[in-house]
Design an enzyme around this catalytic site. Structure first.
Site, PDB file in Angstrom:
ATOM      1  N   HIS A 108       0.864  -1.178   0.000  1.00 26.47           N
ATOM      2  CA  HIS A 108       0.000   0.000   0.000  1.00 26.47           C
ATOM      3  C   HIS A 108       0.900   1.228   0.000  1.00 26.47           C
ATOM      4  O   HIS A 108       1.767   1.356   0.845  1.00 26.47           O
ATOM      5  CB  HIS A 108      -0.845  -0.051   1.265  1.00 26.47           C
ATOM      6  N   HIS A 165      -8.076   8.606  -1.707  1.00 26.75           N
ATOM      7  CA  HIS A 165      -8.505   8.943  -0.351  1.00 26.75           C
ATOM      8  C   HIS A 165      -7.572   9.880   0.404  1.00 26.75           C
ATOM      9  O   HIS A 165      -7.858  10.210   1.561  1.00 26.75           O
ATOM     10  CB  HIS A 165      -8.733   7.661   0.460  1.00 26.75           C
ATOM     11  N   ASP A 208      -7.322   1.409   3.278  1.00 31.60           N
ATOM     12  CA  ASP A 208      -7.026   2.667   3.969  1.00 31.60           C
ATOM     13  C   ASP A 208      -7.903   3.764   3.406  1.00 31.60           C
ATOM     14  O   ASP A 208      -7.524   4.451   2.456  1.00 31.60           O
ATOM     15  CB  ASP A 208      -5.546   3.015   3.798  1.00 31.60           C
ATOM     16  N   ASP A 232       0.606   4.701   0.839  1.00 28.92           N
ATOM     17  CA  ASP A 232      -0.274   5.741   1.401  1.00 28.92           C
ATOM     18  C   ASP A 232       0.040   6.141   2.818  1.00 28.92           C
ATOM     19  O   ASP A 232       1.162   6.192   3.187  1.00 28.92           O
ATOM     20  CB  ASP A 232      -1.717   5.254   1.290  1.00 28.92           C
TER      21      ASP A 232
END
Length: 1094
Positions: free
Chosen positions: A259, A631, A426, A261
């Site tokens: 991921h 996001h 997330d 992020d």
């Protein structure tokens, strides 16, 4: 043999710890023997560039001599190193590594292709040149190392989430060749696992002592200076790990993941939060103590402040670094995963986000081809089905559908199949319409873990069914380790079992491993740990697995699983509903523009044989918008560079969208050349009569009352007819001697005090007052806004204790428009010494709501601006619009679940109603809201300083509106009113005379149904086939007739991916189609049209 001795637990444990320590006794312990002989690289040279150059261009540059210890920078630049190597002849038969350590993220290039990512933070500090140097292998070679001037989590100044330090420099601390001892590595893995078992199972567990005693005996027999002793120690470990567990063991499905992020620091915090909660009265106190404790332990062994236990390879398209750096993060992470797949045939790597794969395809075609090859083998597994891992709250319903439409089509085209799991580890909450959207896009499974971050309430499940707003259900799994970045430790494995809230209902759970947030992903050490733990007595069974295998196992136990109904609300990060208001406004405006372009282009396609639907342009613009709905972008939790990129993307969408609107309008008119006309277009599925400002010759504007049919057009009135006979009462505007102003259009009467606050709002027909007795509406309030840590993300409950009404000066209220078609009053308000506001309060003829056009010049630090409307309404529930529908939330704080929602999100409207009457608050670009008691509050602006010190600073324009109503909000028309506010009538120039007759393409027989989208079908851009998407908006079962004036040949239901329903044929009766809806159901259909005549 020495006689057995009594063993002291702590000393024995620490003896083994020191034997494997990278800090203590490395001159004589096992860790110090991991690498053997070493030698410096033969030659090192470098060059610096502010650009992110392609390899072919970079190697042509002028390189200058470089040395270990050199510094380079600044932040976001790139330093390319040419590394020339000569491997000593004496190393034949041994494993040889290039050992490389720098503060920046590195990528090794060999023979023109990327081969390995390097980052200290991701525990990747060596590249395997050969696992066994052969007699005929080349001894000399040249590598290139591309080093980005940023760390795994950006380059924050002072803390991870601080704004980037643009003057930061980076250092090369190691560059050498070394012999790697694989046998030492294996022993270290075994000893670390035995230590973990001993600690994790505790002193009252038999297996714990067996692990500790085995490790102690290994230390006894292993002499680090004598490799011939290693096999004996290895045999002891193998005997222990070879003792298998029983059939009832919990099975952990370990999946590699990366991921890129935001979550790393906080995931580390979550693991320790339990300890602090034990001594604190509230989670907030625990969190505060934890932050202090983490700072205090900054230099403790094996931990660094800001480094997470969350490691699954999650790549955030952007957060603390620019978009373009994400492309390189993908390459660094995924090429490393490829090497692991080559070396470990059982290793499976899950990868989400089609956007990132497209970036890699374009910039690293060789790497991308390898990814496709390993996808065919089943080791590289695309998951998620979306274009990016979007925010789960703020995007519109149609935008969420497009995430899946673009993502699933990409995965099908590039990898031969669509995803069956939605993967969103997330994000900051999950809309109650996501289950229906997922199922409409071919997905029945969902994996996330973010609700483990809840600050107040622990979510009660890890495996469960989630039932959405319309009743759609999907199977959901939260990895019980509460992280998407595990490292394969025994502690994490045990937590996965003990923390599981669905014991007895299912015996399987996910274990996502690999460094995440900034990328990095799994390491060989993580894999070695997990493989060694495969089936060991005293521990859960661990198998390297795939998302499909996990969910198949969960489905086999699904009859025991519980069901959660409604939204999955994250009790944290609710400041993201408001932060970076310009990004929020750009998102809402661009969703509208693309809606309008698609509708007008579809109508032009149906009516003009010469018109070419702009499919490629629209796909490009949609993908820009979808990228910005990641996001950490639309939420505003990004650095300044990313926010600037987002605003640039929105400007591109506006500019190109307006060009496409004009082209479609011209095709719709298709008149003979002549004097330019003006086409008034209504892009909504109901007839509208509204006041519109129309251009006059010479650049002036005038007001006109226009009526336009649903999803159609009318010609603009001629200048002589701009003031028609009014069917309704005109607007009256009166200013009293005390400076107060009253606006009245016969529907509502608005009274403002001399400072612009609302003293009364009356529904004229009934005489019903909407403002609470003795209270004032349109009251601006300012709050202190200092969260515990996550500045751009969080607003804490205690901010409500700092409420300060902003008071204006009497005499600032003045009349703007004097009445007739429009009446208005305006005022100025000094918010603080640094910020000011001007507002025009507008009431149009025939309009059921009063608008507040607002301009703010905002220059604050850690302040929160809201506007409040105390209502003369009592209800325990308020209603908020979400994607394709609405839901209720409490207006009280009865339980912890209630007060955790002190700040919530909504889209275009919220409503507080009692029987027979209500008050709705509409907006054109805001998302943060709350209703406490009878006070409706709209969140307007924040002023966080991290990770962007400039967030929300400057000028803002926005509009909100207040609508009192009789009966329910459904029957009163609140939903179409909010649409009207957000989708103004379009006055588009026509190349010739505008058509004299009005024309409507679509209309609906039921006000409960909204025709949300009209677009060309994706499958065949040359076809004359349209896709329509409609939804039931009232929460009712309803039959609805869709009327159309288009030449329909065939109508058939389809899913959200535009795949035909074999049983979905719809008969056309007198240009009408009958559709049946259940509450909040979304339906899509294909209309095959007769081609227009040439």
């Amino acid at each position: 043999m020495a006689a057995p001795a009594l063993k002291h637990w702590r000393t024995t444990l620490e003896r083994v710890e020191k034997f494997v320590s990278p800090v203590y006794f490395t001159d004589c312990n096992l860790r110090g023997r991991l690498f053997g002989d070493s030698c410096p690289v033969a030659s090192l040279s470098s060059f610096l560039t502010p650009e992110r150059l392609a390899y072919q261009e970079a190697v042509q540059q002028d390189f200058s001599p470089a040395h270990v210890g050199d510094t380079f920078g600044p932040t976001w630049w790139t330093c390319w190193f040419r590394v020339e190597l000569n491997i000593p002849e004496a190393w034949v038969g041994q494993e040889v590594h290039l050992c490389w350590e720098s503060d920046g993220e590195g990528l090794v290039w060999r023979d023109g292709e990327p081969v390995q990512g390097l980052t200290k933070e991701g525990e990747k500090t060596s590249y395997v040149l050969t696992d066994k140097l052969g007699e005929g292998d080349p001894r000399s070679l040249t590598l290139y190392v591309e080093v980005a001037c940023n760390g795994l989590l950006g380059a924050g100044k002072g803390s991870m989430i601080a704004a980037p330090d643009l003057e930061k420099t980076f250092r090369l601390s190691r560059a050498e060749l070394a012999v790697f001892h694989q046998d030492v590595h294996k022993l270290l893995v075994d000893l670390e696992l035995l230590l973990g078992i001993a600690k994790g199972l505790g002193e009252d567990n038999q297996r714990s002592f067996q692990a500790l005693y085995t490790a102690n005996q290994m230390v006894n027999v292993c002499d680090p200076a004598q490799p011939e002793t290693y096999p004996v120690a290895q045999a002891l470990a193998s005997r222990f790990f070879g003792q298998c567990g029983g059939e009832s063991q919990h099975t952990i499905h370990a999946m590699g993941h990366c991921h890129i992020d935001t979550a790393e620091v906080y995931l580390f915090s979550q693991q320790n939060l339990v300890h602090h909660e034990a001594t604190c009265q509230t989670p907030r106190m625990a969190f505060q103590r934890l932050m202090i404790a983490e700072k205090a332990s900054k230099h403790s062994e094996g931990k660094t402040c800001g480094r997470l236990e969350s490691q699954k390879r999650y790549l955030s398209p952007t957060w603390l670094w620019p978009f373009k750096e994400t492309v390189r993060k993908c390459a660094r992470s995924w090429v490393t995963a490829l090497r692991l797949m080559e070396q470990n045939a059982e290793f499976i790597f899950a990868c989400s986000q089609a956007q990132q794969l497209e970036w890699v395809k374009n910039r690293y075609p060789g790497l991308y081809a390898q990814l496709q090859e390993f996808a065919c083998r089943g080791q590289f597994v695309p998951v998620g089905g979306t274009w990016v891992e979007m925010d789960g709250n703020l995007p519109s319903g149609e935008a969420m559908v497009r995430q899946f439409l673009q993502g699933q089509n990409f995965f099908l085209q590039e990898f031969g199949k669509m995803c069956s799991e939605f993967w969103l580890p997330d994000t900051f909450g999950y809309s109650a319409q996501l289950p229906q959207i997922m199922r409409g896009c071919g997905i029945t499974r969902f994996l996330t873990q973010k609700l483990s971050w809840n600050l107040v309430n622990s979510f009660p499940h890890h495996s469960f069914f989630w039932e959405g707003l319309d009743g759609s259900r999907v199977l959901v799994h939260f990895p019980p380790g509460d992280s998407y970045g595990m490292q394969g430790s025994v502690e994490e494995v045990l937590k996965t079992v003990t923390n599981n809230r669905d014991k007895g209902r299912t015996n399987h759970s996910a274990f996502l491993f690999g460094f995440g947030d900034g990328g990095g992903g799994p390491t060989q050490t993580m894999l070695d740990r997990l493989k060694r733990l495969g089936n060991t007595d005293g521990l859960p069974r661990v198998q390297l697995s795939s998302p499909g295998q996990l969910f198949k196992a969960l489905e086999s136990d699904s009859e025991q699983l519980c069901t959660w109904v409604g939204e999955l609300f994250l009790e944290l990060h609710n400041g993201t509903y408001t932060t970076h208001a310009q990004i929020k406004k750009g998102n809402r405006e661009c969703e509208r523009i693309l809606h309008d372009v698609e509708l007008l282009s579809s109508l032009a396609l149906a009516r003009s044989a010469q018109f070419l639907y702009p499919a490629a342009q629209l796909q490009h613009l949609w993908r820009l918008l979808l990228l910005n709905q990641f996001h950490d972008v639309v939420t505003g939790s990004c650095i300044q560079l990313v926010a600037e990129d987002a605003m640039s993307h929105y400007e591109d969408i506006r500019s190109h969208g307006n060009t496409l609107l004009s082209a479609a309008a011209a095709a719709l008119c298709a008149g003979e050349p002549g004097p330019e006309g003006l086409l008034i277009v209504n892009t909504l599925p109901w007839k509208r009569t509204e006041v519109l400002s129309l251009p006059k010759p010479g650049g002036a504007h005038c007001l006109a009352l226009v009526t336009v049919p649903s999803m159609g057009y009318a010609s603009a009135p001629t200048p002589t007819l701009l003031q028609p006979l009014l069917p309704q009462q005109p607007v009256f505007v009166v200013q009293e001697t005390d400076g107060s102003v009253t606006l009245d259009n016969g529907i509502i009467r608005v009274s403002l005090d001399p400072t612009g606050r609302l003293t009364s709002l009356v529904l004229v027909a009934s005489g019903r007052e909407a403002i609470a007795e003795g209270a004032l509406g349109n009251q601006f309030v300012l709050f202190d806004d200092v969260p515990l840590y996550w500045d751009a993300w969080d607003v804490m409950d205690y901010h409500l204790e700092t409420r300060k009404p902003v008071l204006g000066q009497p005499g600032t209220l003045a009349i703007g428009s004097e009445g007739g078609l429009r009446g208005s009053a305006w005022f100025l308000l000094q918010i603080s010494p640094n910020s000011r506001l001007s507002q025009e309060v507008v009431l149009d003829v025939g309009c059921p709501y009063v608008r507040f056009h607002t301009e703010v010049h905002w220059n604050e630090a850690h302040k929160f601006l809201k506007v409040e409307f105390p209502a003369r309404v009592r209800s325990s529930q308020a209603t908020y619009e979400i994607q394709f529908g609405h839901l209720q939330r409490p207006t009280h704080y009865n339980t912890s679940w209630d007060w955790a929602r002190f700040e919530v999100w909504a889209h275009r409207w919220m409503d507080l109603s009692e029987h027979g009457f209500g008050l709705a608050l509409l907006n054109d670009s805001k998302y943060g809201a709350s209703v406490q008691g009878s006070v409706l509050s709209l969140s307007l602006l924040r002023a966080p300083k991290a990770p962007d010190t400039t967030a929300d600073m400057g000028r803002h324009e926005f509009t909100y509106a207040l609508m009192p109503h009789r009966g329910s909000f459904q029957d009163a028309g609140v939903i179409p009113a909010a649409y009207n506010l957000n989708f103004p009538l379009l006055a588009l120039p026509a190349p010739g005379p505008a058509p004299a007759a009005t024309w409507s393409a679509f209309s609906l027989s039921s006000p409960a149904v909204v025709l949300e989208t009209v677009k060309q079908a994706e499958a065949n851009p040359q076809s004359c086939t349209l896709v329509l998407r409609l939804y039931e908006a009232h929460g009712s079962h309803v039959d609805c007739w869709l009327h159309t004036s288009l030449p329909v040949q065939e109508a058939v239901l389809c899913d959200f991916l535009e795949r035909r329903d074999p049983a979905g044929h719809l008969p056309l009766q007198d240009a009408r189609l009958k559709l049946t809806f259940s509450p909040f159901q979304v339906r899509s259909l294909l209309l095959v049209l007769q081609p227009p005549p040439n």
